[in-house]
Design a protein around this motif. Structure first.
Motif, mmCIF file in Angstrom:
data_model
loop_
_atom_site.group_PDB
_atom_site.id
_atom_site.type_symbol
_atom_site.label_atom_id
_atom_site.label_comp_id
_atom_site.label_asym_id
_atom_site.label_seq_id
_atom_site.Cartn_x
_atom_site.Cartn_y
_atom_site.Cartn_z
ATOM 1 N N ASN A 75 30.456 53.230 39.080
ATOM 2 C CA ASN A 75 30.798 53.401 37.665
ATOM 3 C C ASN A 75 29.601 53.139 36.753
ATOM 4 O O ASN A 75 29.727 52.522 35.689
ATOM 5 C CB ASN A 75 31.963 52.488 37.277
ATOM 6 N N ALA A 76 28.437 53.607 37.179
ATOM 7 C CA ALA A 76 27.194 53.496 36.405
ATOM 8 C C ALA A 76 26.714 52.058 36.237
ATOM 9 O O ALA A 76 25.821 51.794 35.431
ATOM 10 C CB ALA A 76 27.351 54.163 35.036
ATOM 11 N N ASN A 77 27.283 51.132 36.994
ATOM 12 C CA ASN A 77 26.798 49.755 36.953
ATOM 13 C C ASN A 77 25.524 49.625 37.787
ATOM 14 O O ASN A 77 25.249 50.444 38.659
ATOM 15 C CB ASN A 77 27.856 48.794 37.504
ATOM 16 N N ALA A 78 24.768 48.569 37.519
ATOM 17 C CA ALA A 78 23.584 48.293 38.313
ATOM 18 C C ALA A 78 23.992 47.893 39.723
ATOM 19 O O ALA A 78 25.110 47.407 39.952
ATOM 20 C CB ALA A 78 22.766 47.179 37.673
ATOM 21 N N ILE A 79 23.080 48.092 40.680
ATOM 22 C CA ILE A 79 23.373 47.738 42.072
ATOM 23 C C ILE A 79 23.663 46.246 42.192
ATOM 24 O O ILE A 79 24.518 45.821 42.976
ATOM 25 C CB ILE A 79 22.203 48.147 42.982
ATOM 26 N N GLU A 80 22.963 45.425 41.380
ATOM 27 C CA GLU A 80 23.145 43.973 41.464
ATOM 28 C C GLU A 80 24.320 43.484 40.619
ATOM 29 O O GLU A 80 24.511 42.276 40.443
ATOM 30 C CB GLU A 80 21.863 43.260 41.026
ATOM 31 N N TYR A 81 25.143 44.398 40.099
ATOM 32 C CA TYR A 81 26.301 44.030 39.291
ATOM 33 C C TYR A 81 27.242 43.111 40.081
ATOM 34 O O TYR A 81 27.393 43.241 41.295
ATOM 35 C CB TYR A 81 27.044 45.302 38.879
ATOM 36 N N GLU A 82 27.880 42.191 39.382
ATOM 37 C CA GLU A 82 28.813 41.264 40.041
ATOM 38 C C GLU A 82 30.172 41.974 40.207
ATOM 39 O O GLU A 82 31.086 41.800 39.420
ATOM 40 C CB GLU A 82 28.972 39.984 39.223
ATOM 41 N N TYR A 83 30.274 42.761 41.270
ATOM 42 C CA TYR A 83 31.453 43.595 41.454
ATOM 43 C C TYR A 83 32.724 42.804 41.723
ATOM 44 O O TYR A 83 33.818 43.257 41.462
ATOM 45 C CB TYR A 83 31.212 44.586 42.606
ATOM 46 N N VAL A 84 32.578 41.639 42.307
ATOM 47 C CA VAL A 84 33.715 40.788 42.622
ATOM 48 C C VAL A 84 33.390 39.377 42.168
ATOM 49 O O VAL A 84 32.320 38.850 42.475
ATOM 50 C CB VAL A 84 34.029 40.788 44.143
ATOM 51 N N LYS A 85 34.316 38.781 41.439
ATOM 52 C CA LYS A 85 34.128 37.371 41.036
ATOM 53 C C LYS A 85 34.922 36.495 41.987
ATOM 54 O O LYS A 85 36.135 36.650 42.145
ATOM 55 C CB LYS A 85 34.601 37.179 39.589
ATOM 56 N N LEU A 86 34.225 35.558 42.606
ATOM 57 C CA LEU A 86 34.857 34.698 43.600
ATOM 58 C C LEU A 86 35.168 33.339 42.978
ATOM 59 O O LEU A 86 34.372 32.803 42.220
ATOM 60 C CB LEU A 86 33.924 34.515 44.802
ATOM 61 N N VAL B 202 27.355 37.596 52.395
ATOM 62 C CA VAL B 202 26.403 37.433 51.296
ATOM 63 C C VAL B 202 27.156 37.711 49.995
ATOM 64 O O VAL B 202 27.669 38.821 49.803
ATOM 65 C CB VAL B 202 25.207 38.393 51.432
ATOM 66 N N THR B 203 27.229 36.735 49.108
ATOM 67 C CA THR B 203 28.033 36.881 47.889
ATOM 68 C C THR B 203 27.233 36.727 46.604
ATOM 69 O O THR B 203 27.794 36.869 45.526
ATOM 70 C CB THR B 203 29.182 35.851 47.886
ATOM 71 N N GLU B 204 25.951 36.463 46.697
ATOM 72 C CA GLU B 204 25.143 36.330 45.489
ATOM 73 C C GLU B 204 24.834 37.719 44.935
ATOM 74 O O GLU B 204 24.338 38.586 45.668
ATOM 75 C CB GLU B 204 23.843 35.595 45.801
ATOM 76 N N PRO B 205 25.125 37.984 43.644
ATOM 77 C CA PRO B 205 24.853 39.313 43.081
ATOM 78 C C PRO B 205 23.400 39.727 43.283
ATOM 79 O O PRO B 205 22.483 38.953 43.060
ATOM 80 C CB PRO B 205 25.177 39.131 41.595
#
Length: 371
Positions: free
Chosen positions: A360-371, A342-345
């Motif tokens: 790092n205080a980002n939202a859970i739905e943050y785009e942690y990895v850009k594919l 599953v790769t959709e933020p």
């Protein structure tokens, strides 16, 4: 002296061999990451393991001459699970094609790494002792990934158990979550596999490492006697009649067992937290670590068979009952069937709950990895 240089070199090589081995084991997990949060953590583990390898290879090159350079080169010829040139330690040759195993590995096996590094941090060889400091900090991240990962698997299962008002394994599997008995089986496997990494309960090598300052005990400062020249300890061994007996050995010979006992205590901390979550959900189930005599391949219990409580049993009884204690092919096939990428933020697989907070205080739905 040459014998000490050789001992230091062997220890550094063995520890160094585990760093690329774990990445090799985990190399395909990105294809089935349950969300970008997990993928980011996986990549961070890769980077940190690579950094640990680089630090240990540097020690081999800088302090051990041609032998060290040759040993460092040999690290590149071994590969996890290779039939001809496997990694040195058996746990690091185990297949890992699912995230439940990854979470168990980072919780249990990386915790072994923590205790090995804490032993090296007490070494009289100052370059090794200093090198392990930053490595220990990064091992803490690996164990965090494991503990929270297992906890979130359990949390999601508990949610579905409540929704469906059932603890039936088949029903829960059809609903796409991992039942608690299967979590216990995977825990039994990876915990016992990690126990072997400490070595035999009684070891003259461990005694020599300690007496010559090559390795210490984790957190050596908390022990009253830092020499242990005449002290003794008691371990349990097979009695040769299908039972067990106490045996007295020197404390120096028992250094592996002392470290293993501390490791078991540390492992129980996370298990207690998981059980608290299960209890709060009103579910009558309790996870537990098997006895350290169960399913051993190294040490005095390697030739014996016991049940998870450590009671000696026959080989025939072990074979007849092992499917109730350890993952079966059917269990592994089921777990593998859940592993969908599953790769959709903001989206995630249905078998694991979201983390409590982002990185790092980002939202859970943050785009942690850009594919």
């Amino acid at each position: 002296p040459g014998e000490y240089r050789s001992a230091f070199r062997r220890l550094i090589v063995t520890q160094g061999d585990t760093e690329p081995a774990s990445v090799e084991q985990q190399r395909l997990l990105g294809h089935t990451a349950p969300r970008l949060y997990e993928l980011r953590n996986l990549v961070k583990v890769y980077v940190e393991e690579g950094r640990h390898l680089g630090a240990l290879v540097y020690l081999l090159h800088a302090h051990f001459g041609r032998d060290g350079r040759e040993e460092a080169e040999e690290l590149l010829t071994r590969h996890s699970g290779d039939a001809d040139k496997p990694r040195i330690l058996g746990t690091f040759n185990e297949p890992m094609d699912n995230w439940l195993s990854f979470f168990m590995f980072t919780y249990f096996t990386d915790r072994d790494g923590k205790f090995q590094l804490k032993s090296f941090a007490e070494s009289a060889f100052d370059p090794l002792a200093r090198t392990t400091r930053f490595m220990l900090t990064e091992e803490a991240h690996h164990m965090f990934v494991g503990e929270t990962g297992i906890g979130r698997v359990i949390k999601r299962t508990l949610e579905v158990m409540k929704e469906l008002d059932t603890d039936n394994v088949d029903t829960l599997r059809k609903a796409g979550v991992i039942d608690l008995p299967t979590v216990q089986k995977f825990m039994n496997f990876w915990f016992t596999s990690s126990l072997d990494l400490f070595g035999s309960e009684a070891s003259s090598n461990a005694a020599n490492y300690f007496s010559n300052g090559i390795k210490g005990r984790p957190d050596e400062a908390k022990f009253a006697d830092h020499v242990e020249l005449e002290s003794e300890m008691t371990i349990q061994v097979p009695d040769g009649k299908g039972g067990l007996k106490n045996e007295t050995i020197s404390t120096r010979n028992g250094m592996n067992e002392i470290t293993r006992l501390e490791y078991v205590k540390d492992c129980n901390v996370g298990v207690t937290r998981w059980n608290m979550a299960i209890k709060r959900a009103g579910v009558d189930f309790e996870l537990s670590l098997p006895n350290s005599r169960f399913r051993r391949s190294v040490g005095v219990w390697s030739a014996a068979h016991t049940d998870p409580q450590g009671n000696p049993i026959s080989a025939a009884e072990f074979e007849a009952r092992k499917d109730a204690w350890l993952p079966t092919d059917e269990d592994k096939t089921f777990i593998h069937s859940l592993m969908q990428r599953v790769t959709e933020p903001g989206k995630m697989a249905g078998w694991i709950a979201p983390p409590d907070r982002g990185i790092n205080a980002n939202a859970i739905e943050y785009e942690y990895v850009k594919l």
